[in-house]
Write a protein that holds these residues in place. Structure first.
Motif, PDB file in Angstrom:
ATOM      1  N   LEU A  83       0.838  -1.197   0.000  1.00  0.00           N
ATOM      2  CA  LEU A  83       0.000   0.000   0.000  1.00  0.00           C
ATOM      3  C   LEU A  83       0.871   1.245   0.000  1.00  0.00           C
ATOM      4  O   LEU A  83       1.860   1.320   0.716  1.00  0.00           O
ATOM      5  CB  LEU A  83      -0.902  -0.007   1.233  1.00  0.00           C
ATOM      6  N   ARG A  84       0.482   2.213  -0.814  1.00  0.00           N
ATOM      7  CA  ARG A  84       1.231   3.474  -0.814  1.00  0.00           C
ATOM      8  C   ARG A  84       0.925   4.279   0.435  1.00  0.00           C
ATOM      9  O   ARG A  84       1.721   5.097   0.882  1.00  0.00           O
ATOM     10  CB  ARG A  84       0.852   4.327  -2.032  1.00  0.00           C
ATOM     11  N   LYS A  85      -0.270   4.119   0.956  1.00  0.00           N
ATOM     12  CA  LYS A  85      -0.660   4.867   2.149  1.00  0.00           C
ATOM     13  C   LYS A  85      -1.155   3.888   3.196  1.00  0.00           C
ATOM     14  O   LYS A  85      -2.081   3.119   2.935  1.00  0.00           O
ATOM     15  CB  LYS A  85      -1.787   5.846   1.816  1.00  0.00           C
ATOM     16  N   ASN A  86      -0.570   3.918   4.355  1.00  0.00           N
ATOM     17  CA  ASN A  86      -0.991   3.029   5.426  1.00  0.00           C
ATOM     18  C   ASN A  86      -0.583   3.628   6.758  1.00  0.00           C
ATOM     19  O   ASN A  86       0.486   3.336   7.280  1.00  0.00           O
ATOM     20  CB  ASN A  86      -0.349   1.643   5.228  1.00  0.00           C
ATOM     21  N   ASN A  87      -1.421   4.490   7.295  1.00  0.00           N
ATOM     22  CA  ASN A  87      -1.088   5.156   8.558  1.00  0.00           C
ATOM     23  C   ASN A  87      -1.718   4.441   9.745  1.00  0.00           C
ATOM     24  O   ASN A  87      -2.618   4.948  10.401  1.00  0.00           O
ATOM     25  CB  ASN A  87      -1.532   6.624   8.497  1.00  0.00           C
ATOM     26  N   THR A  88      -1.229   3.232   9.983  1.00  0.00           N
ATOM     27  CA  THR A  88      -1.749   2.455  11.110  1.00  0.00           C
ATOM     28  C   THR A  88      -0.602   2.092  12.043  1.00  0.00           C
ATOM     29  O   THR A  88      -0.202   0.935  12.137  1.00  0.00           O
ATOM     30  CB  THR A  88      -2.439   1.170  10.614  1.00  0.00           C
ATOM     31  N   GLY A  89      -0.072   3.091  12.693  1.00  0.00           N
ATOM     32  CA  GLY A  89       1.000   2.835  13.651  1.00  0.00           C
ATOM     33  C   GLY A  89       2.371   3.098  13.072  1.00  0.00           C
ATOM     34  O   GLY A  89       2.507   3.666  11.997  1.00  0.00           O
ATOM     35  N   SER A 138      -5.534  -1.255   4.143  1.00  0.00           N
ATOM     36  CA  SER A 138      -5.279  -0.489   5.363  1.00  0.00           C
ATOM     37  C   SER A 138      -6.561   0.178   5.839  1.00  0.00           C
ATOM     38  O   SER A 138      -7.265   0.808   5.044  1.00  0.00           O
ATOM     39  CB  SER A 138      -4.226   0.587   5.113  1.00  0.00           C
ATOM     40  N   SER A 190      -6.630   2.656   7.751  1.00  0.00           N
ATOM     41  CA  SER A 190      -6.412   4.097   7.790  1.00  0.00           C
ATOM     42  C   SER A 190      -5.290   4.449   6.831  1.00  0.00           C
ATOM     43  O   SER A 190      -4.115   4.260   7.122  1.00  0.00           O
ATOM     44  CB  SER A 190      -6.075   4.577   9.192  1.00  0.00           C
ATOM     45  N   ILE A 218      -0.822   3.103  19.525  1.00  0.00           N
ATOM     46  CA  ILE A 218      -0.693   4.415  18.895  1.00  0.00           C
ATOM     47  C   ILE A 218      -1.985   5.201  19.071  1.00  0.00           C
ATOM     48  O   ILE A 218      -3.009   4.829  18.522  1.00  0.00           O
ATOM     49  CB  ILE A 218      -0.477   4.265  17.382  1.00  0.00           C
TER      50      ILE A 218
END
Lengths: 553, 553
Positions: free
Chosen positions: A243-249, B482, B484, B543
């Motif tokens: 994934l290019r974006k994965n803001n999970t921690g 993901s 998020s 987090i």
């Protein structure tokens, strides 16, 4: 490429077709790909570098027993001390570092690596992971009797998605193999370097290789989307996101990029690969002063912008060395200038790129930012122009040996280091026709603020070393530079890291290393040998092992 | 921009000039910059989301005493419970989360932040760092009575080097302020998002904001060169490098990018900023199927390559909602298609870009990849086309409330989530004219595999929530997506992180959090409230705090 094109009077054709020295692949779309190992002959050093920093083996590490070897044979194929082949795993490409490993393990899967590390951890056996072994700082070879874990046999391309451009491959895939595979799909690996025919992608990521086109495609910290790694205790960390974006921690993979194998062995990588540019142009020009080099760079960023893929600096000394050793005529006639620049563009429309580059060169000639210049007319000429940049490292070894420094310096002062080092060696009476030092030269990736300082010598000499170090490191520290831009620390730079990182940062690094690989001074159970050595020996620097290094130095 | 240009018969002009809804700045070169706060009116929610996950305050944290307040007054300016202004710091932008902080601290320097955290750590006082407070997951506001550390007053641009393009600025600098400053120097901040008029750069980095042009400039992990951060115990970590290449040990700054303030407060950032493109073009086109959207994307990457700066998807439902709420005519006449795409290019040569984009559209029309399309003729039209993408989040709140999911899904299946959720809500009898759910719609950044799934409702309803969750999270987990993509975890997603990260990764995250901020279950001394709460309450997810979030949802 177009056979003819509009060239103004001011911008001349290259004077001669210069045979390529070391350029592996310049225009790869549909072209034959050469293997850099073919041309990467080992330096013919007649001198041996002094190693005043040799240390004793850390006896907290167990010695290998026949039972250990038998256990490893139950996991994977092995090379033992009796094999002739083991020598290649004990020596680095520069033949500067040599270990006495008596065992090389050849795991075929991530599970094998996990089994190996788990066992080594429980037995306190020291290990060193090895990728393509193209490193330059002694990080991929054993120093004592560490077990070598070769990643050669973990080398499958796992998947590629042509819509997103995301490639997943094993750590042991050779960079060129991956790039050839991607070329067939109209994509490009976002990293390119001279050792691409030998170096492994796992090693590239473990050492955060920079290479030739960082300016265009950015650092691996931005392009790598995920890693699979085996931690020192054998735990498999699956952070192989696509994934290019994965803001999970926390973005854990980032810790492994550039950590040189010290907190785990990377076994697979997921990376985003751009579309392969269909057009590539190369220009080579002469510049009188370093101020004008900077002006030319600013203009290139503004006018070439999105198609600028390389902006390489070579000083006159480096060009004279290439001419002297190869016997070739230099690309530009007329008066010599102090600096030369190679600009490469890569884009999706040949005509547009030609126009932009020609306009750029014309404007730069008109206001005298550049003194003279040529534009490659075809792929052969482009390769030849590149050879004047890429041939430098090889010719530097011509006189017997060479001291090499791969540093980052804020752009404004980048070249002053070369001048100051040269002045210092002259002052110390060490440079001249009957002196150990042949000359001091500089080249590198201007776009990245990355200078390669080379000091070719007739023989390695303690006096030269003492004149160079710690002078160079102190000089860099004063300018908040980096003592290792892209090569990493390995064993070569481990004692100097404090010149580039503050006490707090080093403390955090040390604590992270201990956290991932708990080496307790009382009863240590390390799996990564160098680290434990360093932790025992000194306070500053916890990073010593890596798998592989970019030799674009 | 050029007033007229060659437009083929097939590609028509926009039908009307649509007033911009929320587009802050499209063509910023020399143009006036609007502040997004002006147009970012709070949603007029008539319904309140149910919060079934409300937890008790963790009483391991000390309660604020008058002595504490007196001590803080000796460090910096404060807002106490008596102040009317404190309300704004207790509520998030969406008015979805509300805390009861009785103290807001306004440090003016990194040293102040260090003093504050050191004291809080020693007193076990819970804190929450707050940037522009534009987050969407409840990460930047207190939940109980935590002390708010506002970064508003740490807001200087420290330096900019026009040669390298490297900017160093304080964490509290507003994104738009930095971008305006850079515009004057011919550069651009490599991140752009709707909240740019309010959000802080420190918060952007702390939450790893993605935004509108990640496709072009890459992630902050690639562009941020250094951070200065204060660790939970008050230690100042100076990792504020200005070097593009620095391979001297672990890349510590990466740990802080996206860690949402849980292991330290970012106080300054160093970042590389590209040259500002001089030309920008926008096209808007209709596509019949999601397969064709993917084909159009592959072609855009190949033919627009280096100038492609946005490839945004909007489904027909989203466009009908925008038309219905705003009363505007849609940009394309004729039959409605299932999907619409907005393509933006940014380059250094207007003519070249025009030619590339027109050629791209013509070829796509010819082979029927796209059904119809328009090209913006000037900046106003470009803004208007953007408004059909950027207006979606705002209009979704029109009927009373909206459930929002910001997710990453492998591209092939990206839109299936919208279809599956809609089918499920219909099946549960929850969607329709007299039902709670108005409709289900999807839009997002195709180039990044990032879908924004919005479910506009007439009222928040437990039945709808139960139909949506954990269904959506399980759906995403099955596709290794993901939960998020760019908003982070905050308090909204903290209980669901295990759907996107494996057990081993979560274990490493938890251990890193404990390492940086040692919260021992026996006698914890945490400085970051949410984390400690989470660690006490559950095992999976360490987090919880962040400073600021990208509201491009």
């Amino acid at each position: 490429m177009t056979p003819t094109r509009l060239i103004t009077r001011a911008i001349r054709r290259p004077r001669s077709i210069i045979p390529p020295l070391r350029r592996p692949v310049l225009l790869r779309l549909g072209g034959q790909r050469s293997n850099t190992t073919d041309s990467r002959e080992r330096p013919t050093a007649t001198a041996t570098p002094t190693d005043s920093r040799k240390k004793e083996r850390d006896n907290r590490f167990a010695k290998l027993t026949p039972e250990d070897v038998a256990h490893f044979r139950s996991i994977c194929s092995v090379l033992s001390a009796e094999s002739d082949e083991i020598e290649a795993f004990n020596t680095d490409w520069m033949r500067k570092y040599r270990g006495q490993a008596r065992l090389v393990l050849k795991p075929k899967s991530t599970a094998d690596v996990s089994e190996i590390l788990k066992y080594c951890n429980s037995r306190s056996l020291a290990v060193v992971p090895q990728g393509g072994n193209t490193g330059l700082v002694g990080g991929s070879v054993p120093v004592y009797d560490e077990i070598v874990i070769s990643m050669n046999a973990i080398n499958s391309i796992r998947s590629f998605d042509p819509v997103s451009g995301i490639l997943i491959c094993d750590a042991g895939v050779v960079l060129e193999t991956a790039d050839n595979y991607l070329a067939d799909q109209g994509h490009i690996f976002p990293l390119d370097l001279g050792a691409k025919g030998s170096c492994h992608i796992g090693g590239n990521v473990a050492t955060n290789a920079g290479g030739l086109r960082l300016l265009r495609y950015g650092s691996l910290h931005g392009t790598v989307l995920g890693v699979e790694a085996v931690l020192p205790d054998g735990t498999i960390l699956d952070d192989l996101s696509t994934l290019r974006k994965n803001n999970t921690g926390y973005d854990l993979k980032q810790l492994f990029i550039g950590s040189e194998g010290t907190i785990g062995i990377i076994t697979a990588v997921s990376i985003i690969c751009p579309s392969r540019p269909s057009a590539q142009n190369v220009a080579f020009f002469a510049v009188n002063t370093f101020e004008k080099v900077q002006e030319a760079f600013i203009r290139a960023k503004r006018e070439l912008g999105e198609i600028l893929s390389a902006f390489e600096l070579m000083d006159d000394t480096s060009q004279r060395c290439v001419a002297q050793v190869t016997g070739k005529k230099r690309p530009l006639e007329g008066e010599e200038t102090k600096f030369y620049v190679l600009v490469e563009t890569s884009g999706s429309n040949k005509e547009h790129d030609d126009e932009k580059l020609e306009k750029y060169l014309m404007a730069s000639m008109e206001d005298e930012t550049i003194a003279d210049g040529v534009l490659a007319q075809d792929e052969t000429q482009a390769r030849n122009l590149w050879s004047w940049r890429e041939g430098i490292p090889e010719v530097c070894g011509h006189w017997g040996g060479v001291y090499k420094y791969d540093v980052s310096i804020p752009l404004k002062e980048l070249y002053s280091l070369v001048e100051d080092v040269k002045a210092r060696l002259i002052e110390h009476g060490l440079l001249g026709e009957d002196k150990p030092v042949v000359d001091v030269l500089g080249f590198g990736h201007i776009g990245d603020g990355n200078l390669h300082l080379n000091v070719p010598v007739r023989s390695y000499d303690r006096c030269v070393e003492e004149a160079l170090e710690p002078f160079i490191y102190e000089w860099i520290e004063k300018r908040s530079g980096s003592i290792s831009a892209e090569h990493g620390l390995g064993v070569a730079k481990r004692e100097y890291v404090q010149y580039s990182r503050g006490e707090t940062a080093l403390g955090v690094m040390r604590s992270l290393k201990n956290h991932f690989d708990p080496v307790r001074p009382a009863s240590p159970i390390p799996t990564q040998h160098h680290i434990a050595h360093a932790l025992a020996e000194r306070n500053h620097e916890p990073i010593q092992i890596h798998q592989n290094i970019n030799p674009e130095f």
